[in-house]
Design an enzyme around this catalytic site. Structure first.
Site, PDB file in Angstrom:
ATOM      1  N   GLY A 214       0.814  -1.222   0.000  1.00  0.00           N
ATOM      2  CA  GLY A 214       0.000   0.000   0.000  1.00  0.00           C
ATOM      3  C   GLY A 214       0.845   1.269   0.000  1.00  0.00           C
ATOM      4  O   GLY A 214       0.357   2.347  -0.337  1.00  0.00           O
TER       5      GLY A 214
ATOM      6  N   SER B 229     -10.991   0.793   4.617  1.00  0.00           N
ATOM      7  CA  SER B 229     -10.198  -0.431   4.593  1.00  0.00           C
ATOM      8  C   SER B 229     -10.617  -1.349   5.743  1.00  0.00           C
ATOM      9  O   SER B 229     -10.814  -0.880   6.862  1.00  0.00           O
ATOM     10  CB  SER B 229      -8.723  -0.091   4.759  1.00  0.00           C
ATOM     11  OG  SER B 229      -8.378   0.890   3.825  1.00  0.00           O
TER      12      SER B 229
ATOM     13  N   CYS C  54     -13.387  -3.092   6.169  1.00  0.00           N
ATOM     14  CA  CYS C  54     -14.783  -2.990   6.605  1.00  0.00           C
ATOM     15  C   CYS C  54     -15.716  -3.791   5.696  1.00  0.00           C
ATOM     16  O   CYS C  54     -16.909  -3.507   5.632  1.00  0.00           O
ATOM     17  CB  CYS C  54     -15.224  -1.536   6.639  1.00  0.00           C
ATOM     18  SG  CYS C  54     -14.447  -0.592   7.957  1.00  0.00           S
ATOM     19  N   GLY C  55     -15.188  -4.746   4.951  1.00  0.00           N
ATOM     20  CA  GLY C  55     -16.069  -5.653   4.217  1.00  0.00           C
ATOM     21  C   GLY C  55     -16.163  -5.409   2.720  1.00  0.00           C
ATOM     22  O   GLY C  55     -17.028  -5.982   2.060  1.00  0.00           O
TER      23      GLY C  55
ATOM     24  N   ASN D  57      -3.352  -7.615   9.210  1.00  0.00           N
ATOM     25  CA  ASN D  57      -3.384  -7.030   7.863  1.00  0.00           C
ATOM     26  C   ASN D  57      -2.623  -7.903   6.861  1.00  0.00           C
ATOM     27  O   ASN D  57      -2.228  -7.434   5.800  1.00  0.00           O
ATOM     28  CB  ASN D  57      -2.802  -5.607   7.904  1.00  0.00           C
ATOM     29  CG  ASN D  57      -3.176  -4.784   6.688  1.00  0.00           C
ATOM     30  OD1 ASN D  57      -4.240  -4.993   6.080  1.00  0.00           O
ATOM     31  ND2 ASN D  57      -2.325  -3.838   6.310  1.00  0.00           N
ATOM     32  N   ALA D  58      -2.393  -9.169   7.207  1.00  0.00           N
ATOM     33  CA  ALA D  58      -1.769 -10.101   6.252  1.00  0.00           C
ATOM     34  C   ALA D  58      -2.655 -10.167   5.011  1.00  0.00           C
ATOM     35  O   ALA D  58      -3.880 -10.071   5.118  1.00  0.00           O
ATOM     36  CB  ALA D  58      -1.642 -11.477   6.884  1.00  0.00           C
ATOM     37  N   ARG D  59      -2.025 -10.308   3.850  1.00  0.00           N
ATOM     38  CA  ARG D  59      -2.799 -10.192   2.602  1.00  0.00           C
ATOM     39  C   ARG D  59      -2.394 -11.242   1.581  1.00  0.00           C
ATOM     40  O   ARG D  59      -1.402 -11.941   1.733  1.00  0.00           O
ATOM     41  CB  ARG D  59      -2.598  -8.804   2.003  1.00  0.00           C
ATOM     42  CG  ARG D  59      -3.186  -7.721   2.924  1.00  0.00           C
ATOM     43  CD  ARG D  59      -3.394  -6.425   2.224  1.00  0.00           C
ATOM     44  NE  ARG D  59      -4.032  -5.472   3.113  1.00  0.00           N
ATOM     45  CZ  ARG D  59      -5.115  -4.762   2.815  1.00  0.00           C
ATOM     46  NH1 ARG D  59      -5.689  -4.891   1.645  1.00  0.00           N
ATOM     47  NH2 ARG D  59      -5.622  -3.909   3.671  1.00  0.00           N
TER      48      ARG D  59
ATOM     49  N   ARG E  40     -17.821   1.232   9.860  1.00  0.00           N
ATOM     50  CA  ARG E  40     -17.970   0.492  11.129  1.00  0.00           C
ATOM     51  C   ARG E  40     -18.717   1.388  12.089  1.00  0.00           C
ATOM     52  O   ARG E  40     -18.127   2.238  12.762  1.00  0.00           O
ATOM     53  CB  ARG E  40     -16.586   0.226  11.734  1.00  0.00           C
ATOM     54  CG  ARG E  40     -16.060  -1.103  11.412  1.00  0.00           C
ATOM     55  CD  ARG E  40     -14.657  -1.316  11.921  1.00  0.00           C
ATOM     56  NE  ARG E  40     -14.091  -2.319  11.048  1.00  0.00           N
ATOM     57  CZ  ARG E  40     -14.009  -3.602  11.348  1.00  0.00           C
ATOM     58  NH1 ARG E  40     -14.379  -4.048  12.527  1.00  0.00           N
ATOM     59  NH2 ARG E  40     -13.516  -4.452  10.468  1.00  0.00           N
TER      60      ARG E  40
HETATM   61  C1  SPV Z   1      -6.606  -0.402   1.786  1.00  0.00           C
HETATM   62  O1  SPV Z   1      -5.977  -0.361   2.855  1.00  0.00           O
HETATM   63  O2  SPV Z   1      -7.598   0.312   1.580  1.00  0.00           O
HETATM   64  C2  SPV Z   1      -6.184  -1.310   0.742  1.00  0.00           C
HETATM   65  C3  SPV Z   1      -4.858  -1.880   0.808  1.00  0.00           C
HETATM   66  O3  SPV Z   1      -6.906  -1.513  -0.176  1.00  0.00           O
HETATM   67  S1  SPV Z   1      -3.650  -0.684   0.539  1.00  0.00           S
HETATM   68  O4  SPV Z   1      -4.290   0.576   0.209  1.00  0.00           O
HETATM   69  O5  SPV Z   1      -2.862  -1.148  -0.560  1.00  0.00           O
HETATM   70  O6  SPV Z   1      -2.894  -0.607   1.747  1.00  0.00           O
HETATM   71 MN    MN Z   2      -8.552  -0.006  -0.225  1.00  0.00          MN
END
Ligand code: SPV
Ligand code: MN
Length: 628
Positions: A225, A273, A275-276, A387-389, A420
């Site tokens: 990000g 981010s 929130c679903g 926040n693991a992705r 939220r």
């Molecule tokens: C967000 O956090 O809104 C994301 C991931 O989609 S990033 O923006 O890449 O951190």
């Molecule tokens: Mn995002």
């Protein structure tokens, strides 16, 4: 390519890379590459042309450099970011603002000359002994009115590899068109790394956005990000471009909702981010166009939308085979997947909230990990980060929408906003008008901070249309642009407010994780005038019988009247105080907020007070008037 720029970088290029660079015609791109190389002093430059050999080279380098390591399943790799680099970093992400310009005070900023000097100082010589990888990509489908060409220089194979999965390749766009004045440039260096290939100087992490030159600088960080410039960093530039050109760039999912008799209706949705958003876009039985960034244009009076991206960088926490079958399948079968900040044990990835017990030891973002391990402040380190992705190409999903790459976009029929909100808004409602929806659901979006940004979790805040972090023009102008967009359409999309996080007095969530599917189906019916509604002070809400049928059809679940009444009771005191907070925010932080915003708030307050007089503080949906 101009001789001057080519000569400047010639010594760092192999014959093949020289030829690939020579084919690039745009002088701005040539200058950007040459100046980036001069500043960062890489050993070599690799020009990625999108040929299968070049893509294979990126995949091979990312593993041989150890920025990613293979897992047991073919095509799966994992990457770790540093302990202090696990999310978007708001504190050090700033706009470079020239002395004679100003931005909203809600936006982090630094005087341009000062900021440039600082970030250039940090980037100076940062790529010594490394390769600078140059990628050419498109935001939005290629060969489309939506396309924005982007060029990224980075010394991270992980960033280059992620971009492969997340964006549309566009080297050809750069060799075919001579004139592309409007493009975005991104320069990134991971900075000093340790033996595990993790950026170590996180105190010197900087992410600066030069909107005067459509250029982004990012250094001493690896979290995607903060480094994959086409994501939220470019979104900030896109919002300015869209403002100039009269369209919208949004932090929204885009999905096809499948209704009766094979009809398909496209909805977009803005959620902060974590929130679903991704799980909504991925609902089983529906089709996904995008999960994060959407562009809207008015084309012949119709709202047309595209996904700016071509892949998903999704939160893996809680992904399980029952709620998320499509993505779960991709994460557990051969194919290209980058896991980040998960726990690894014997070649398998583990994450929080998965469908099995986690091992008591393994390797994670803190190094070798065992249950009970603490950080230097004595806090327990979880097995995997919240926040693991995962990063995957959206095309590999079995529920990908057929129109993903349509250069004309899809017709947008509805928009939803959700945060939220533990106390006030009902789980789903439809606005009385475009203006009411944009204002009372979008501009009034309240939420609690989550793990997706660095900092404290659970702090309530206003996150205007879930995009506030990325709005690079005045917030008032941004809201105004949204209002205008709908007004100019032949038929504006319907606007809905959703709230997946409503709780009762004891703090228990009032809805199950999959209930959102019933709300989405209700929206689809409303768009086609196939469901009635009840008029509440904050919007039109579903009738019990319609929801009972949808719960049974979509979720095979008995939906009780008691649950309905609990979820859809209008909480007047909570809604009044929400309005006060939101109005205060707009008065203090939204310079140039259009007057209509305050008119909408005032009308909403009057409706709430009237209902309070008639029915008391808590208004059961059974008391409300039926509308068609
Ligand atoms: C967000 O956090 O809104 C994301 C991931 O989609 S990033 O923006 O890449 O951190
Ligand atoms: Mn995002």
């Amino acid at each position: 390519m101009s001789k001057m720029y080519l000569e400047a970088v010639e010594s760092k290029l192999s014959e093949g890379n020289y030829q690939k660079l020579n084919a690039i015609t745009n002088p701005k791109v040539q200058q950007f590459i040459a100046e980036s190389a001069e500043l960062c002093s890489p050993d070599k430059i690799f020009i990625c042309s999108d040929s299968s050999e070049d893509i294979a080279y990126v995949r091979q380098q990312v593993v041989s450099s150890s920025e990613e390591k293979p897992l047991a399943i073919t095509g799966h790799t994992y990457h770790f970011d540093g302990m202090q680099d696990q999310g978007r970093d708001r504190e050090v992400t700033k706009y470079l603002v020239p002395k004679d310009d100003s931005l909203s005070k809600t936006l982090k900023q630094i005087e341009r000359e000062e900021g440039l000097a600082e970030v250039e100082g940090l980037l100076k010589g940062a790529m010594q002994w490394r390769t600078m990888i140059v990628r050419f990509l498109s935001l939005g489908p290629t060969n489309s009115v939506f396309s924005i060409p982007c060029v990224q220089c980075t010394d991270s194979w992980y960033v280059a590899h992620s971009e492969d999965l997340l964006y549309r390749p566009a080297y050809d766009m750069f060799t075919q068109k001579a004139e592309q004045s409007e493009l975005f440039c991104i320069l990134h260096s991971a900075g000093k790394m340790n033996d595990d290939m993790v950026s170590v100087e996180t105190d010197k992490k900087r992410i600066y956005i030069d909107y005067t030159k459509d250029t982004i600088y990012s250094v001493n960080t690896q979290y995607a990000g903060n480094t994959v410039g086409l994501k939220k960093l470019a979104l900030r530039l896109t919002i300015r471009k869209a403002d100039k050109e009269g369209w919208l760039a949004e932090h929204m999912l885009l999905m096809g909702v499948h209704g009766p008799n094979g009809r398909k209706t496209y909805l977009a949705g803005a959620f902060p981010s974590a929130c679903g958003k991704t799980s909504t876009a991925m609902l089983p039985g529906e089709t996904i166009v995008g999960d994060d960034i959407a562009y809207f244009r008015n084309i012949d009076g119709q709202a047309k939308a595209v996904n700016a991206e071509a892949g998903i960088f999704g939160i893996i926490q809680n992904v399980n085979p029952t709620d998320d079958p499509a993505i779960h399948k991709v994460l557990t079968t051969p194919g290209e997947v980058i896991f980040s900040n998960i726990l690894v044990k014997d070649g398998s990835p583990y994450w929080l909230g998965m469908d099995c017990a986690l091992p008591k030891e393994g390797v994670n973002f803190s190094g070798n990990w065992q249950d009970g391990k603490t950080d230097n402040k004595g806090n327990k380190i979880p097995p995997a980060h919240k926040n693991a992705r995962y990063a995957v190409d959206i095309g590999v999903l079995e529920n990908v929408d057929s129109e993903l790459n349509n250069p004309n976009g899809v017709e947008l029929s509805g928009i939803m906003y959700g945060g939220r909100d533990a106390k006030s808004y009902v789980p789903v409602q439809q606005s009385f008008s475009w203006e009411h929806g944009i204002t009372a659901y979008g501009a009034a979006l309240e939420t609690e901070t989550t793990f997706a940004t660095i900092g404290k979790e659970g702090v309530p805040e206003i996150n205007l249309m879930s995009i506030q972090d990325f709005v690079s023009i005045s917030l008032g102008k941004y809201v105004q642009n949204n209002l205008e967009f709908g007004r100019k359409l032949k038929k504006a999309p319907l606007v809905f407010g959703v709230n997946y996080f409503l709780r009762d007095k004891e703090g228990r969530f009032l809805n199950g994780v999959r209930d959102k599917h019933a709300w989405i189906k209700w929206m689809e019916l409303r768009i086609h005038n196939n469901a009635g509604a009840l008029k509440s002070p904050t919007g039109l809400i579903p009738k019990y019988d319609d929801l009972r049928e949808l719960f049974s059809q979509v979720l095979s679940k008995e939906y009780s009247k008691e649950d309905y009444v609990k979820q859809f009771t209008i909480r007047i005191p909570e809604n009044l105080s929400k309005l006060d907070r939101v109005e205060k925010f707009h008065k203090e932080n939204v310079p140039g907020a259009p007057n209509i915003i305050f008119e909408v708030f005032n009308k909403q307050r009057a409706r709430l007070l009237e209902a309070q007089k008639k029915f008391g503080d808590y208004v059961s949906p059974e008391k409300l008037e039926v509308v068609k």
